[in-house]
Structures are given as structure tokens and as C-alpha cells.
Design a protein around this motif. Structure first.
Motif, PDB file in Angstrom:
ATOM      1  N   TYR A   1       0.871  -1.042   0.223  1.00 45.76           N
ATOM      2  CA  TYR A   1       0.088   0.244   0.036  1.00 45.76           C
ATOM      3  C   TYR A   1       0.947   1.004   0.070  1.00 45.76           C
ATOM      4  N   ASP A   2       0.292   2.149  -0.760  1.00 49.70           N
ATOM      5  CA  ASP A   2       1.306   3.395  -1.158  1.00 49.70           C
ATOM      6  C   ASP A   2       0.503   4.706   0.372  1.00 49.70           C
TER       7      ASP A   2
ATOM      8  N   GLY B   1      -2.917   3.864  -2.736  1.00 52.80           N
ATOM      9  CA  GLY B   1      -3.308   2.827  -3.722  1.00 52.80           C
ATOM     10  C   GLY B   1      -2.264   1.776  -3.554  1.00 52.80           C
TER      11      GLY B   1
ATOM     12  N   SER C   1      -0.033  -1.973  -4.942  1.00 48.92           N
ATOM     13  CA  SER C   1       0.963  -1.835  -5.798  1.00 48.92           C
ATOM     14  C   SER C   1       0.122  -3.770  -6.241  1.00 48.92           C
ATOM     15  N   ARG C   2       1.069  -4.147  -7.392  1.00 49.30           N
ATOM     16  CA  ARG C   2       0.197  -5.289  -7.804  1.00 49.30           C
ATOM     17  C   ARG C   2       0.310  -6.239  -6.919  1.00 49.30           C
TER      18      ARG C   2
ATOM     19  N   GLU D   1       4.668  -1.850 -10.103  1.00 48.29           N
ATOM     20  CA  GLU D   1       3.307  -0.999 -10.652  1.00 48.29           C
ATOM     21  C   GLU D   1       2.318  -1.553  -9.901  1.00 48.29           C
ATOM     22  N   LYS D   2       1.462  -0.520 -10.522  1.00 46.78           N
ATOM     23  CA  LYS D   2      -0.175  -0.196  -9.372  1.00 46.78           C
ATOM     24  C   LYS D   2      -1.247   0.194 -11.199  1.00 46.78           C
TER      25      LYS D   2
ATOM     26  N   ASN E   1      -7.257  -1.926  -8.378  1.00 50.27           N
ATOM     27  CA  ASN E   1      -7.450  -0.845  -7.003  1.00 50.27           C
ATOM     28  C   ASN E   1      -8.330  -0.212  -6.993  1.00 50.27           C
TER      29      ASN E   1
ATOM     30  N   THR F   1      -7.579   5.436  -1.735  1.00 47.41           N
ATOM     31  CA  THR F   1      -7.608   5.154  -3.068  1.00 47.41           C
ATOM     32  C   THR F   1      -7.975   5.642  -4.326  1.00 47.41           C
TER      33      THR F   1
ATOM     34  N   TYR G   1      -6.177   8.690  -5.315  1.00 52.89           N
ATOM     35  CA  TYR G   1      -4.932   7.925  -5.730  1.00 52.89           C
ATOM     36  C   TYR G   1      -5.077   8.196  -7.376  1.00 52.89           C
TER      37      TYR G   1
END
Length: 666
Positions: A244-245, A250, A252-253, A266-267, A272, A298, A301
Motif C-alpha cells: 500500500y502506498d 493505492g 501495488s500489484r 507497478e500499480k 485498485n 485510494t 490516487y
């Protein structure tokens, strides 16, 4: 520049200046293979794929490797996100030949498109048991030149197997009891559950949003608090982890480790979207403020970093920036202290930063205390400061193509989140995205297309590639959700039009459910069917859910019948393999429970808010502008009606009455 320079896909254009003589997928490439008597080298990837970039730098940009490719093969590059039909067909060949799949995908085909040898990433020099890419090219070329008969025999056997694998036997019975299947699936998932760190299995770990929603539904049916605890622990661990950012929101994969600490950076839009829907549901169920925070961040983002002019959403952000994986996201300890200023100590403690770091000498920000996400004013001050400093870095590459399916998923998550939180700006964004799809990704004759790309000096903007069944199914659900969120009849009308076209174009008359490609699409060497829920819902499960919801809203029995046929075909597999049928389990639950229809007449936003504020996965809502449906027949204004199969209880005239009706009906 090769032929990819004029393509819409950012991934294809990344390879436009390779010395490889790339062709896009199409008749021209295969005609050239037949003319020159060469096999086809098919390379499939996507723009945010780290190892795709690695293989491109190592091999496709190397003149000596490119010379071998051009001498011996007709080379075709495909963006898997633009052509999921091509990707899924040949990925089946890769997994059948090697036992595993992944991208970049490398498949060698006859000039007729039949696969005979396949793999994924090949290094430039042999290592870790993998042959070098040059050796692979040499051996395949030798086999084509010296053992052509054997190669063609193998290609025909593989192709026949691909066709058989996509065909399930017709359903021998009706739809299995969805609640029983869901209970069996919950038992199987309990055995796979990681009690220490949430989620399922070990490393790598993917945030299986659809599977977790299925468990949430099972908890709702059974009252099994242990199942709810599995969901809560998984959500807490993911939102606390580096996947999680924590600065910009958001996910990530996936995580490369068991603790969700180290992401593959990568996102993706679809991840999301699916996680937004899951965390919204979890907030509505539990009331936990930390889930509302994840929802808010989220959406922030999505709207800040993925939303494009006009309202569509870009597909993904890359893992790499400046050629280094994760560089945009990680921090040295001294960088944190410099950026956070007087709040530095609070930031270092909150995000678990150390001088040694947790990723190649740097720090991925995370919450070492899982589930403790609500920031103090001092930590929030530090977060804002770190975010501002990070904003000055070189951002990861943006894949700005607009995919119909993924935007449908985004709408279907954003609209319910908007009404659950009463955020009108979010709802406007969801509607804007719907309008964008209608204006840019549907032809005048009504045929949906898969991918849209903004133009530049070399290319006009536009959409290309026929949409697949998954695109239609995602749009169908998105438009239903918009209709229920806004009360605008137009969205229900558009959902109905999309559903009718879905069944006309993709229905298999031989009892096989939905075909991946429409009857008007180019023929492939085998007929793909989208059966399993993987990173995104399958066309089959998404269509089953969407058709049942729309059928309940408009009173069209055909939609329910077709959904039931899909569930009868796939339902027996879902309890045995729950991780491959997460969304189908949700559809089975809806079928077993039956839809609860709620219609609210007149201007009663207070009653609409009761429905919007609760997690009611098996309910549909009609309000606002009437449309052609038995739900609207002879209903006096100013009340809410809770119905089953269009037979309604006494009207509820206030919010408490409606809550009581809903509690008794669902």
C-alpha cells in the motif's frame, strides 16, 4: 522506427525503435510468415511489466540478437492488455508446455498461428537453468529447418489440446446451492489462509479481493466471526504493508514476500478498483475508520494520478522510474529526516524506517504495527511533507491507454464508494467515466471497442480492437451501478443495451456459456473462453452477476436464465477451486439468496441514503427516474418498497422502518 511507431499502445510504442523488425498482431504478419516460410516469434507483455523491460533492454535492443530474430523469424509484438484473447490463448500453451506462465511471454508459431514451442523470460546468457535467448532462437530455427514435420505435428497436437481445454462439458444439472458451495469454499480457503500475515499462501502474495469478498458474503450468511476475522486481518495486513502506498494511496500489484512488505511496484487500475470495492464493503460492515481512510486515499490516487482529461482512467503506472524498480517510492533514512523536518522522528517511527533499510539499502514505507493506520497530526504533517518531496521525483511511466473493461471495474467500485460516503465529486467522476466510454469506446453501430488512446503529432486519438466478453460484462455492471447510484434511467437503458449485445455476440449456442471473442471477431487457432477469475473477474462470472442484477432491476427473465446457465456450467468447480472462482462464488451467493428489489418513489433522498449507506450485496435499488420495469408499477410517491420477485412488503415511510424491512428481507 519499425511498424510499432504508429500503434496506439504505449507498450508497443516502447519497442518502436528496437532494431527488431516488429509487426503488430494481424494478417500482414502471418501473410509475411507464409510468404517467407518463416515461423512467427510472438512476444507478449505490457507496459508496467518489469521483466518485460528487462528482456527488451537485454535482447530486443541488442543489434546482434535482433539480427537473428529478423533473419529467422517474423516477429510479432502484442500488448496483452489490448488483446486478452490472444494473450489467454497462447498463455495456455505456455503453461501446458512449461508448467508455469508469466510475462514476457515468448511463443513460436507456425505461419498458421499454431504454437509449437514456448516460454517466458529468456536471459541473454544461460543462467539458473535457463537457456540463453540466442540459444533458443538457434534451436527453434534449426528445428524449423531440419525437422519441419515433427514441428508441425507438435503444433497441431498443442492446438487441439488448447481447443479441448477451453471446452467444458455441458452442464448436467441445475445451479448448485450457492450457500453450500460458498461454505465449502470457505473451508478450503481456511486451510490456505495465512493466519500470521493474512491472505492466502506464502510468497508471492496477491491481494485476492474477489476471494475476500466471497468470504465476507459467507460471514454474512453464516455469522461465522472467524471468517470475518480472516477478512479483517488480511485487509489490515495489506493496508499496513509496503504493497500500500502510505503517502499517495493505492495498491501495488502484489508483494514478493509473505508480510506484504516488498511490492512489485507497478500499480494497476483493476487492482485498485477491486480493492476499493472491498475496503468500502469492509468499512460499511465493520465501521472501522481505517478502512474509510484507505477508501478515501485510494480514490484520491485514482482521481489524481490515473484520471485522464475527459474522464477515462489510465491503465497502470510502471514499477520502474529512471530505469530502476521502485526508485520513486523508496527512501533513505536521511531523506526522510530532511523532508519531514520537525516531524522527522514521528515519521521514522511510524513508517518503520532504519539506516539499513528494508529494500536494497533503502526503506519501503509501511506500518510495522498492523492495522494502526489512523495518523496523528504530527505524522500527517510528515506524510504531507514526504508526499510533496516525492512529487518532485521522476514519476514511473504511465500507460495512458483507456481499457473498457478496467474502466468498467473502476466505475463499479467508485459509484458505490461515492454514495456510501456521500461524496458527490466521486459520483461525478464515475459518471464522467461512463460518458467517456460511451463517447469514445462505442462505435456508432453500438459495437464496443477494447482500447482507446489519446493522439499526438503522429497519431489521431481513437479506439481500436473489438471488445471482448469481459469488456461487455464490466460495462454492464458499471452501468447498473451508475443507475442505482444516480437514479438516472439512462444508465439502466444503456446497461440493457449492453446486455442484449453481450448475449447476441458472445453466447455459445452449444452450451458453453460465453465465448471470449464475439462472433464477428477474427478467428484464432482455438476458441478461447474466459472461465476463471484471475487478476480480474472472468467474463463468465462478471456477466452472471451483471445479468442477475439487471434482470432484477428491469424484470427481464432472459437475463436471469442466461446467468443461471453460466452458474450451472461453472458452479460445480467453484467450491473445489475457490481461489480461481472468487467472483463466481459471489454470483452463486446472489443466485442462492435471490435479489432483494428496493424501489423508492418520489423525492426521498433520506430513504435512498439508507440503502446507499449499507452493504447490501444481494439487493438492487430503483429510484429517481422511472424506467420500464415492474418495480415502478403503481407505487405511490414518497415511500420505499422492499420486494422479492416484485412482490413487495408494506411501504416504509421513514428511515427506521426501511432499515427494519431490509434487515428482515435480506
Amino acid at each position: 522506427m519499425n511498424r510499432l511507431a504508429t500503434e496506439g499502445s504505449p507498450y508497443l510504442r516502447q519497442h518502436a525503435d528496437n532494431p527488431v523488425d516488429w509487426h503488430p498482431w494481424g494478417d500482414e504478419a502471418f501473410a509475411e510468415a507464409r510468404r517467407s516460410d518463416k515461423p512467427v516469434l510472438l512476444s507478449v507483455g505490457y507496459s508496467s511489466c518489469h521483466w518485460c523491460h528487462v528482456m527488451a533492454h537485454e535482447s530486443f535492443e541488442d543489434p546482434a540478437t535482433a539480427e537473428l530474430m529478423n533473419r529467422w523469424f517474423v516477429n510479432v509484438k502484442v500488448d496483452r492488455e489490448e488483446r486478452p484473447d490472444v494473450d489467454s490463448l497462447y498463455m495456455e500453451a505456455v503453461t501446458s508446455l512449461t508448467g508455469h506462465g508469466g510475462w514476457p511471454m515468448t511463443v513460436f508459431l507456425t505461419p498458421e498461428g499454431e504454437p509449437f514451442f514456448a516460454g517466458t523470460y529468456f536471459p541473454p546468457t544461460a543462467r539458473h537453468g535457463m537457456p540463453s535467448f540466442g540459444d533458443v532462437l538457434q534451436r527453434v530455427s534449426d528445428a524449423w529447418g531440419e525437422r519441419r514435420g515433427d514441428v508441425r505435428d507438435q503444433a497441431q497436437r498443442i492446438t487441439a489440446a488448447l481447443d479441448r481445454a477451453a471446452r467444458l462439458p455441458p452442464a448436467s444439472g441445475g445451479v448448485p446451492d450457492g450457500h453450500e458451495v460458498l461454505a465449502a469454499a470457505a473451508g478450503a480457503l481456511r486451510r490456505q489462509y495465512d493466519a500470521a500475515w493474512g491472505g492466502f499462501g506464502h510468497a508471492p502474495k496477491f491481494p485476492q479481493a474477489m476471494t475476500l469478498e466471497a468470504l465476507l458474503r459467507h460471514w454474512r450468511n453464516s455469522g461465522d466471526d472467524d471468517v470475518l476475522a480472516m477478512v479483517v486481518n488480511s485487509l489490515d495486513c495489506m493496508a499496513s504493508g509496503g504493497i500500500y502506498d502510505h503517502l499517495g494511496g493505492g495498491f501495488s500489484r502484489y508483494a514478493t514476500d509473505q508480510r506484504w512488505l516488498v511490492p512489485h511496484f507497478e500499480k494497476m487500475l483493476y487492482d485498485n478498483a477491486l480493492l476499493l470495492g472491498l475496503y468500502t464493503a469492509a468499512w460499511q460492515v465493520t465501521g472501522k475508520a481505517r478502512y474509510r481512510q484507505v477508501v478515501t486515499e485510494t480514490v484520491g490516487y485514482l482521481l489524481r494520478d490515473l484520471r485522464l482529461p475527459g474522464g477515462g482512467f489510465a491503465s497502470a503506472e510502471d514499477a520502474d522510474s529512471e530505469g530502476v524498480e521502485g526508485k520513486f517510492y523508496v527512501w533513505r533514512l536521511e531523506e526522510i529526516r530532511s523532508a519531514a523536518g520537525e516531524a522527522a522522528d514521528a515519521a521514522v517511527d511510524w513508517y518503520g524506517a532504519t539506516s539499513e533499510g528494508n529494500f536494497e539499502g533503502a526503506n519501503i514505507l509501511w506500518r510495522p504495527v498492523r492495522g494502526d493506520l489512523l495518523r496523528s497530526p504530527e505524522v500527517e504533517q510528515a506524510r504531507r511533507a514526504l508526499f510533496e518531496v516525492r512529487s518532485q521525483r521522476v514519476r514511473p511511466g504511465l500507460d495512458d491507454k483507456v481499457l473498457t473493461e478496467w474502466n468498467g471495474l473502476a466505475i463499479a467500485a467508485l459509484a458505490p464508494a461515492a454514495v456510501a460516503t456521500a461524496d458527490t465529486a466521486w459520483l461525478e467522476a464515475a459518471e464522467d467515466c461512463g460518458e467517456f466510454l460511451l463517447q469514445n469506446l462505442r462505435r456508432p453501430d453500438g459495437r464496443w471497442l477494447r482500447s482507446w488512446q489519446a493522439g499526438d503529432d503522429e497519431r489521431p486519438p481513437g479506439a481500436r480492437h473489438l471488445a471482448c466478453a469481459a469488456d461487455y460484462a464490466a460495462v454492464l455492471d458499471a452501468f447498473c451501478r451508475l443507475g442505482e447510484a444516480t437514479g438516472r434511467a439512462r444508465w439502466i437503458d444503456e446497461a440493457r443495451r449492453t446486455a442484449d449485445d453481450l448475449l447476441e455476440l458472445f453466447w455459445d449456442p452449444d452450451g458453453g456459456g460465453l465465448l471470449t471473442c464475439g462472433h464477428d471477431a477474427e478467428p484464432l487457432v482455438a476458441t478461447p473462453r474466459d472461465l476463471f477469475d484471475n487478476a480480474t473477474p472472468s467474463a463468465s462470472s462478471a456477466a452472471a452477476l451483471g445479468l442477475m442484477r439487471l434482470g432484477a432491476l428491469v424484470g427481464e427473465g432472459t437475463y436471469h436464465e442466461r446467468a443461471a446457465e453460466i452458474l450451472a456450467l461453472l458452479g460445480p468447480l467453484a467450491g473445489e477451486h475457490p481461489s480461481g472462482f472468487g467472483n463466481l462464488l459471489c454470483a452463486l451467493d446472489l443466485h442462492a439468496a435471490g435479489a432483494t428489489e428496493v424501489v423508492i418513489t418520489g423525492d426521498r433522498r433520506d430513504l435512498v441514503g439508507v440503502v446507499h449507506g449499507a452493504w447490501l450485496p444481494n439487493a438492487v435499488l430503483a429510484w429517481g427516474e422511472p424506467y420500464d420495469s415492474p418495480l415502478w408499477a403503481q407505487r405511490p410517491d414518497g415511500a420505499a418498497y422492499v420486494c422479492r420477485r416484485y412482490v413487495c412488503e408494506a411501504p416504509a415511510s421513514d428511515a427506521d422502518e426501511l432499515r427494519e424491512r431490509l434487515a428482515n428481507a435480506i
